[in-house]
Structure formats: C-alpha cells, structure tokens
Design an enzyme around this catalytic site. Structure first.
Site, PDB file in Angstrom:
ATOM      1  N   LYS A 104      57.999 -61.648 -39.823  1.00 32.46           N
ATOM      2  CA  LYS A 104      57.468 -61.056 -41.051  1.00 32.46           C
ATOM      3  C   LYS A 104      57.305 -62.148 -42.085  1.00 32.46           C
ATOM      4  O   LYS A 104      58.021 -63.155 -42.053  1.00 32.46           O
ATOM      5  CB  LYS A 104      58.439 -59.995 -41.589  1.00 32.46           C
ATOM      6  CG  LYS A 104      57.776 -58.985 -42.503  1.00 32.46           C
ATOM      7  CD  LYS A 104      56.976 -57.980 -41.697  1.00 32.46           C
ATOM      8  CE  LYS A 104      56.469 -56.828 -42.486  1.00 32.46           C
ATOM      9  NZ  LYS A 104      55.977 -55.765 -41.599  1.00 32.46           N
ATOM     10  N   GLY A 216      53.422 -42.273 -50.952  1.00 34.64           N
ATOM     11  CA  GLY A 216      52.496 -43.386 -50.734  1.00 34.64           C
ATOM     12  C   GLY A 216      51.083 -42.857 -50.595  1.00 34.64           C
ATOM     13  O   GLY A 216      50.869 -41.694 -50.188  1.00 34.64           O
ATOM     14  N   GLY A 218      48.572 -45.474 -49.716  1.00 34.95           N
ATOM     15  CA  GLY A 218      47.911 -46.703 -49.285  1.00 34.95           C
ATOM     16  C   GLY A 218      47.385 -46.552 -47.876  1.00 34.95           C
ATOM     17  O   GLY A 218      47.067 -45.440 -47.428  1.00 34.95           O
ATOM     18  N   ASN A 219      47.333 -47.656 -47.160  1.00 33.72           N
ATOM     19  CA  ASN A 219      46.739 -47.644 -45.821  1.00 33.72           C
ATOM     20  C   ASN A 219      47.425 -46.642 -44.887  1.00 33.72           C
ATOM     21  O   ASN A 219      46.766 -45.789 -44.292  1.00 33.72           O
ATOM     22  CB  ASN A 219      46.796 -49.064 -45.241  1.00 33.72           C
ATOM     23  CG  ASN A 219      46.360 -49.102 -43.794  1.00 33.72           C
ATOM     24  OD1 ASN A 219      47.185 -48.888 -42.902  1.00 33.72           O
ATOM     25  ND2 ASN A 219      45.094 -49.341 -43.537  1.00 33.72           N
ATOM     26  N   TYR A 222      47.250 -42.861 -46.242  1.00 32.86           N
ATOM     27  CA  TYR A 222      45.918 -42.252 -46.264  1.00 32.86           C
ATOM     28  C   TYR A 222      45.481 -41.813 -44.869  1.00 32.86           C
ATOM     29  O   TYR A 222      45.029 -40.683 -44.666  1.00 32.86           O
ATOM     30  CB  TYR A 222      44.876 -43.208 -46.872  1.00 32.86           C
ATOM     31  CG  TYR A 222      43.516 -42.544 -46.922  1.00 32.86           C
ATOM     32  CD1 TYR A 222      43.216 -41.614 -47.916  1.00 32.86           C
ATOM     33  CD2 TYR A 222      42.562 -42.786 -45.928  1.00 32.86           C
ATOM     34  CE1 TYR A 222      41.999 -40.956 -47.940  1.00 32.86           C
ATOM     35  CE2 TYR A 222      41.338 -42.126 -45.944  1.00 32.86           C
ATOM     36  CZ  TYR A 222      41.060 -41.215 -46.953  1.00 32.86           C
ATOM     37  OH  TYR A 222      39.869 -40.542 -46.964  1.00 32.86           O
TER      38      TYR A 222
HETATM   39  P1  NAD Z   1      49.766 -50.216 -49.173  1.00 31.24           P
HETATM   40  O1  NAD Z   1      49.989 -51.362 -50.083  1.00 31.24           O
HETATM   41  O2  NAD Z   1      48.417 -49.979 -48.597  1.00 31.24           O
HETATM   42  O3  NAD Z   1      50.211 -48.841 -49.902  1.00 31.24           O
HETATM   43  C1  NAD Z   1      51.463 -48.662 -50.471  1.00 31.24           C
HETATM   44  C2  NAD Z   1      51.453 -47.341 -51.218  1.00 31.24           C
HETATM   45  O4  NAD Z   1      52.779 -47.077 -51.680  1.00 31.24           O
HETATM   46  C3  NAD Z   1      50.537 -47.297 -52.439  1.00 31.24           C
HETATM   47  O5  NAD Z   1      49.887 -46.048 -52.486  1.00 31.24           O
HETATM   48  C4  NAD Z   1      51.515 -47.410 -53.605  1.00 31.24           C
HETATM   49  O6  NAD Z   1      51.023 -46.766 -54.771  1.00 31.24           O
HETATM   50  C5  NAD Z   1      52.703 -46.667 -53.027  1.00 31.24           C
HETATM   51  N1  NAD Z   1      53.962 -46.990 -53.693  1.00 31.24           N
HETATM   52  C6  NAD Z   1      54.461 -48.211 -53.992  1.00 31.24           C
HETATM   53  N2  NAD Z   1      55.633 -48.056 -54.629  1.00 31.24           N
HETATM   54  C7  NAD Z   1      55.879 -46.734 -54.709  1.00 31.24           C
HETATM   55  C8  NAD Z   1      56.914 -45.939 -55.247  1.00 31.24           C
HETATM   56  N3  NAD Z   1      57.979 -46.492 -55.853  1.00 31.24           N
HETATM   57  N4  NAD Z   1      56.819 -44.587 -55.162  1.00 31.24           N
HETATM   58  C9  NAD Z   1      55.758 -44.016 -54.579  1.00 31.24           C
HETATM   59  N5  NAD Z   1      54.747 -44.706 -54.045  1.00 31.24           N
HETATM   60  C10 NAD Z   1      54.800 -46.042 -54.108  1.00 31.24           C
HETATM   61  O7  NAD Z   1      50.865 -50.384 -48.020  1.00 31.24           O
HETATM   62  P2  NAD Z   1      50.823 -49.824 -46.535  1.00 31.24           P
HETATM   63  O8  NAD Z   1      50.204 -50.844 -45.670  1.00 31.24           O
HETATM   64  O9  NAD Z   1      50.324 -48.427 -46.534  1.00 31.24           O
HETATM   65  O10 NAD Z   1      52.392 -49.854 -46.169  1.00 31.24           O
HETATM   66  C11 NAD Z   1      53.256 -48.790 -46.556  1.00 31.24           C
HETATM   67  C12 NAD Z   1      54.563 -48.917 -45.765  1.00 31.24           C
HETATM   68  O11 NAD Z   1      54.271 -48.885 -44.363  1.00 31.24           O
HETATM   69  C13 NAD Z   1      55.357 -50.210 -45.978  1.00 31.24           C
HETATM   70  O12 NAD Z   1      56.729 -49.920 -45.820  1.00 31.24           O
HETATM   71  C14 NAD Z   1      54.871 -51.103 -44.827  1.00 31.24           C
HETATM   72  O13 NAD Z   1      55.804 -52.118 -44.519  1.00 31.24           O
HETATM   73  C15 NAD Z   1      54.771 -50.049 -43.729  1.00 31.24           C
HETATM   74  N6  NAD Z   1      53.909 -50.390 -42.609  1.00 31.24           N
HETATM   75  C16 NAD Z   1      52.595 -50.732 -42.790  1.00 31.24           C
HETATM   76  C17 NAD Z   1      51.801 -51.006 -41.673  1.00 31.24           C
HETATM   77  C18 NAD Z   1      50.321 -51.295 -41.812  1.00 31.24           C
HETATM   78  O14 NAD Z   1      49.668 -51.449 -40.759  1.00 31.24           O
HETATM   79  N7  NAD Z   1      49.763 -51.343 -42.986  1.00 31.24           N
HETATM   80  C19 NAD Z   1      52.349 -50.959 -40.397  1.00 31.24           C
HETATM   81  C20 NAD Z   1      53.680 -50.593 -40.244  1.00 31.24           C
HETATM   82  C21 NAD Z   1      54.450 -50.302 -41.359  1.00 31.24           C
END
Ligand code: NAD
Length: 427
Positions: A104, A216, A218-219, A222
């Site tokens: 990471k 959340g 985000g990605n 959604y």
């Molecule tokens: P992202 O940056 O696209 O979205 C994060 C979301 O979390 C945003 O909507 C933000 O507004 C929200 N957020 C942040 N702080 C917050 C809070 N205190 N309360 C409520 N909402 C809050 O990130 P992502 O890629 O969707 O990742 C989200 C989680 O999933 C993380 O823990 C990441 O490590 C994990 N993850 C992501 C992936 C990936 O492929 N993107 C894969 C495995 C795990």
C-alpha cells in the site's frame, strides 16, 4: 487514545495466529511488513513556492507474488495506516486466491487544495523516489482514496520514462484505452454486492425486498449502490464528507435515494451538495446518522474505524448484514458486539476484493496485450468473488467461527504455506 489501524490489524492477526497454532517464526514474519519506504517529495507549486510532502510505500508480504495495493492521497496519512492497509492487502489477495502479495502507498496531502498540475507533479515525484522499489514484478500500485485513472497514467508515464520501455503491468486502474481493463472502475463496488447477494441467498433473504444505508459516495459506494439498486434493493441513506464545512452529512429519503440524481449534484471527491439535495427533497442529517437507520443492510464504504465501541450500539435491530466496502471499518471492540447480536458480517478484505481481482485481470490482459469485453471481465469477477465467499462461509460453518476469523484463517494459512515453502519460516 488515538485509533491505530496497524495495531488493529495486528490484533486481528494475533487472534487468528492463535487459532491456527502458527509457529513463532511465521508469526514474527507476518505480524510486520517486510519492507517500508518513507520519502520526502519536494514539489514546485503553481504559485512558484516549494512544498515538501511525505510519501509512503509499505510492502507487507510477497510470498505469493508481487505486492499489490492502492496509493491514497489523504490529509494526515500516517505510516501506521499504510502498514495496516498493506497487511490487509496480503490477506485480500490470498482470500480470493490471486497470485499477488500485499502493499500500500500514500501521500500525506489534501487534493481538494491542489491543482491538477500540482497533483501530476506529486504523482511523478512519488514514482521517481520509489522507481527501483516498485515495478511489474515487485510491487504494483493502483488507485485508492482520492486517486483515479489519471493519477495512474501519470505514474505509469514517469515509470516508463525512467525505465526506457513500455511496462503497462507496472500499475493498474489505468484508463480504458491506455492499458486499463473494462469493468475496473465498477469492480470494487460490484464485488461488494456480489458477496452481499451470496450472503442474502444463504440467509434466505430476497435482495429485492431489502433496504440499505451506506457510508461514502465515492468509487466503491457509488458502484455498490448502482449494482444493489439494479438487483431491486432500496437505499434509504447515503453519507459523505463535505470539505466546505469539514464535516460528514447523511442524505436520507425514506422512499429511496436516487443515486444518479445524487451523482449529478456531487463533486469529483464524492461530496454531495447539501443545498441542492434539500431542494430535491432529501433530509440532510448528521453524518453519523447512516449507522442508525432501520435498514436490513449497512455498507460502510468510506473509511476505517467507522463502526467502533462508541457507536456499535446505535445499529438498529433491523440490521441483518454488514457488507464492509471500506478497509478496516469495524474495530475488534465493535466486532464483539456484532457477533453477540448475530449480525452477518462480510469482512472487508473479502467484501471489497473485487477491485484487486479486476486489477489482476488488468495485468493479465496487459501481459497478453489482448483485452476482454466488459461482460467477460465482470463474469470472471463474479465467479472469483462468489467462490471466495462460499469457501469462507464453509470454513465459518465447519469451524464454528465468525466470518472475519474464517476469512483470516483461509488467507493467513495460504500465505504461511507460501512462506514456509520458500524457506522464510518453519511450521
Ligand atoms: P473515494 O475517495 O472515491 O470516496 C470516499 C468517499 O468517502 C467519499 O464519498 C467521501 O465523501 C466519503 N467520506 C470520507 N470521509 C467520510 C466521513 N468521515 N464520513 C462519511 N463519508 C466520508 O474512495 P473509494 O475508492 O470509494 O474508497 C472507499 C474505501 O474503500 C476506502 O476505505 C478504500 O481503502 C476502500 N477500497 C477502495 C477500493 C477501490 O478500488 N477504490 C478497493 C478496495 C477498498
């Protein structure tokens, strides 16, 4: 005391090491990362000033294959968070049985306050600082919080410039057409719902009759929402961070939220505009409200430490399943309570493994220089996720253990065997 995700990852590991009766040498190898890099990244800002950022890469274990894991842009990023996330990546790749280890990375920065050109310089600086420690056969980064395909492409370009060649397998989550795989953007969220769907089938619950609340937007969140609503589920509440007042807010509509509508009023960081949401008839609540909803399913898909000793009691008695989209959203203290209440948990490193699984498919396609249709990618993803989910369920049933422990037992045992086989530890 401040929450330390790495201590939590070690605590989880120690419990399972005991259950598996692992030898001292395996424990001391797997309890800590094999390699850690902390670098200073001096960046020329758009206004001509200089700023120095801290960059991290942690390689937890590569016994089963090159390290794999995202790179996050996160204000206040700490080496302990990156260590925890690298450790969870090792277990994640192992539980879905892909030939990769755990890594990471991160940069302590707030992209809300950086222009795209400053972000490009940061991406390139991170690769320059670590260019001999990462690579297609060593350690392969990917997008994570607040990074996306564009960041990956800048990083790839820098790496290829330094190494004089084309190495599309260096990084995954690239845009489609630039070495990316169709389906990668959706993969983590879709994978979350694939495991949720399997869990509901097992529990005899029709997904189309369920409701959910998600943290959340985000990605991950959604695309989890997209797949879940396509299968007939109803999302009642979504919560996200708002950088304008530096607080989280929950957006509720009892008749069901419309995620396309909400997407239309959110920014590129997944923050929903409160005023516009009110105009569209959403109740805007305190950010923590997502956890208190009378729904069947909770999906934490934002951050670590979101279901903890302080708020676990707020989970409604309606909740039957927690599908962990985020990494490390639930603390061991909360786990004890969740277990007591018999809520079915799909543990993070299984539930959100769709992203890394599809990243692995992206590498395979890059190596062949032949790209699959989206349907083929998603079909393979579903198969991998459903098969991993069933194996973990079988283990949980056979050994009479909590789902998180069962997932750990499978994952840790595979990594331990690979390390023993290589002569890095003894049984
Ligand atoms: P992202 O940056 O696209 O979205 C994060 C979301 O979390 C945003 O909507 C933000 O507004 C929200 N957020 C942040 N702080 C917050 C809070 N205190 N309360 C409520 N909402 C809050 O990130 P992502 O890629 O969707 O990742 C989200 C989680 O999933 C993380 O823990 C990441 O490590 C994990 N993850 C992501 C992936 C990936 O492929 N993107 C894969 C495995 C795990």
């Amino acid at each position: 005391m401040a929450f330390n995700p790495f201590e939590m990852a070690q605590q989880q590991f120690d419990g399972v090491a005991e259950k598996l009766g692992l030898s001292e040498s395996i424990r001391s190898l797997l309890r800590v990362p094999m390699r850690e890099y902390v670098v200073s990244l001096p960046i020329r800002m758009d206004d001509g000033s200089m700023r120095v950022f801290r960059g991290y890469r942690v390689q937890h274990n590569d016994g089963r294959g090159p390290c794999k894991g995202g790179i996050r842009f996160f204000p206040g990023e700490t080496v302990d968070t990156v260590r925890a996330l690298a450790t969870w990546m090792t277990w994640k790749c192992s539980v879905v049985d892909i030939p990769l280890g755990g890594g990471k990375g991160g940069i302590d920065c707030d992209p809300h306050e950086l222009s795209m050109t400053e972000q490009e310089r940061l991406c390139r600086a991170w690769v320059r600082a670590l260019s001999t420690e990462v690579g297609p056969f060593l350690d392969v980064p990917a997008p994570d919080m607040m990074t996306n395909g564009q960041h990956m492409l800048w990083m790839l370009d820098e790496y290829e410039t330094l190494h004089h060649g084309r190495y599309p397998g260096f990084i995954t989550g690239k845009p489609v057409g630039s070495g990316g795989s169709l389906g990668r953007t959706e993969a983590t969220g879709y994978g979350v719902i694939c495991t949720l769907h399997e869990a509901l089938k097992m529990l005899g619950i029709d997904i189309a009759k369920t409701t959910a609340s998600i943290q959340g937007f985000g990605n991950v969140a959604y695309y989890a929402c997209e797949r879940y609503t396509k299968l007939g589920g109803k999302i009642i509440c979504v919560s996200c961070w708002d950088n304008t007042d530096k607080q989280s807010h929950a957006f509720k509509r009892a008749s069901g939220v419309d995620i396309v509508e909400l997407k239309g009023i959110s920014d590129r960081f997944g923050s929903i505009d409160r005023e516009k949401a009110r105009e569209l008839g959403y109740e805007v609540l305190d950010g923590d409200a997502w956890i208190e909803q009378d729904v069947d399913i909770l999906i934490p898909a934002a951050l670590e430490n979101q279901i903890n000793g302080d708020n676990v009691s707020k989970i409604s008695s309606h909740v039957k399943v927690i599908a962990e989209g985020a990494n490390g959203p639930t603390t061991p203290e909360a786990d004890v309570e969740i277990q007591k209440r018999d809520i079915f948990v799909i543990p993070d490193f299984l539930c959100n493994a769709g992203g890394v699984t599809c990243s692995y498919f992206e590498q395979v396609q890059c190596n062949m220089n032949y790209f699959w249709e989206k349907e083929e990618v998603l079909e393979k993803l579903d198969m991998k996720m459903a098969s991993a989910f069933r194996k973990v369920c079988e283990m949980a049933k056979d050994k009479g253990v909590y789902m998180r422990d069962a997932a750990y037992m499978i994952a840790i045992d595979r990594v331990a065997n690979a390390c023993v086989g290589r002569g890095w530890a003894v049984k």
